[in-house]
Design an enzyme around this catalytic site. Sequence first.
Site, PDB file in Angstrom:
ATOM      1  N   ASP A   7      76.488 -76.221  31.727  1.00 45.77           N
ATOM      2  CA  ASP A   7      75.733 -77.390  31.261  1.00 45.77           C
ATOM      3  C   ASP A   7      74.480 -77.516  32.107  1.00 45.77           C
ATOM      4  OD1 ASP A   7      75.123 -79.716  29.742  1.00 45.77           O
ATOM      5  OD2 ASP A   7      75.924 -80.979  31.318  1.00 45.77           O
ATOM      6  N   GLY A  40      67.074 -81.990  27.702  1.00 50.42           N
ATOM      7  CA  GLY A  40      66.765 -82.684  26.445  1.00 50.42           C
ATOM      8  C   GLY A  40      65.304 -82.976  26.206  1.00 50.42           C
ATOM      9  N   CYS A  70      76.750 -77.854  26.495  1.00 49.55           N
ATOM     10  CA  CYS A  70      75.482 -78.581  26.495  1.00 49.55           C
ATOM     11  C   CYS A  70      74.958 -78.501  25.068  1.00 49.55           C
ATOM     12  CB  CYS A  70      74.509 -77.909  27.465  1.00 49.55           C
ATOM     13  SG  CYS A  70      72.820 -78.545  27.404  1.00 49.55           S
ATOM     14  N   CYS A 194      76.183 -85.135  22.672  1.00 52.68           N
ATOM     15  CA  CYS A 194      75.785 -84.737  24.027  1.00 52.68           C
ATOM     16  C   CYS A 194      77.035 -84.865  24.882  1.00 52.68           C
ATOM     17  CB  CYS A 194      74.679 -85.644  24.558  1.00 52.68           C
ATOM     18  SG  CYS A 194      74.307 -85.375  26.310  1.00 52.68           S
ATOM     19  N   HIS A 196      77.445 -85.586  27.853  1.00 50.81           N
ATOM     20  CA  HIS A 196      77.466 -86.738  28.767  1.00 50.81           C
ATOM     21  C   HIS A 196      78.051 -87.985  28.085  1.00 50.81           C
ATOM     22  CE1 HIS A 196      74.499 -84.344  30.989  1.00 50.81           C
ATOM     23  NE2 HIS A 196      74.639 -85.167  32.007  1.00 50.81           N
TER      24      HIS A 196
END
Length: 270
Positions: A7, A40, A70, A194, A196
């Site tokens: 990632d 991003g 990712c 995403c 995250h």
Amino acid sequence: MAVGVFDSGLGGLTVLDAVQRRLPEVPFVYFGDNAHAPYGVRDADDIFALTCAATERLWAEGCDLVILACNTASAAALKRMQESWIPRDKRVLGVFVPLIEALTERQWGDNSPPREVAVKHVALFATPATVASRAFQRELAFRAIGVDVEAQPCGGVVDAIEQGDEILAEALVRSHVEALKRRMPHPQAAILGCTHYPLMEATFQEALGPEVTVYSQANLVAESLADYLARRPEFVGQGTESKFLTTGDPRSVSNKATQFLRRRITFEAA
């Protein structure tokens, strides 16, 4: 035997956590390109070059199979890597596939024509680069017809999460959900595009409302990887130990990762 997980920062740890729980016997090598995060906001060529460099580093660790945990790398670099760059004895897999399988209720190897699916209105929350790539819409169109996808680029959320600023991250998530709902008031499903974002899943769900099904990637990817390795055991590589590598400052990244997963994580310099 080891599998690589890559990632741009810490988000892939949500995927790593899920795959380790699902496959406790497999060693995993995690590579975080924290020095260059976030991806991003980068352009496609930049993302491609950084993703290739990280993948080669994981191959050097004995990982013949690398998961791009990712979405930005999966969206902006993976197709190009698979078409022109990856050697025949290696595999690189992205994180979009399990999501689309879950949404369309069909397996990846199913090459039948696109068909109608139950979900007609889908909200996609992702980084600006993932949204700009339109990779999710492209892959979905191969499998389903009549699905309206409204994408919301979620600027700032990854940075807030990486910096440990939960209050800012929550405020940004609510703001992005409101912005999307002005364009699509009643989504049936929401994709957290995403790695995250699972850390903010409760906030997304609350802002969207209980009637919206939220698809989060970590567990979907873990099931997909277990299925893949059962079919292709030769791609469990030669590496034998789990480790955490970073291009950033190992001490700082270790501290953030420990906060992130709420267990002690120790990174070493890549």
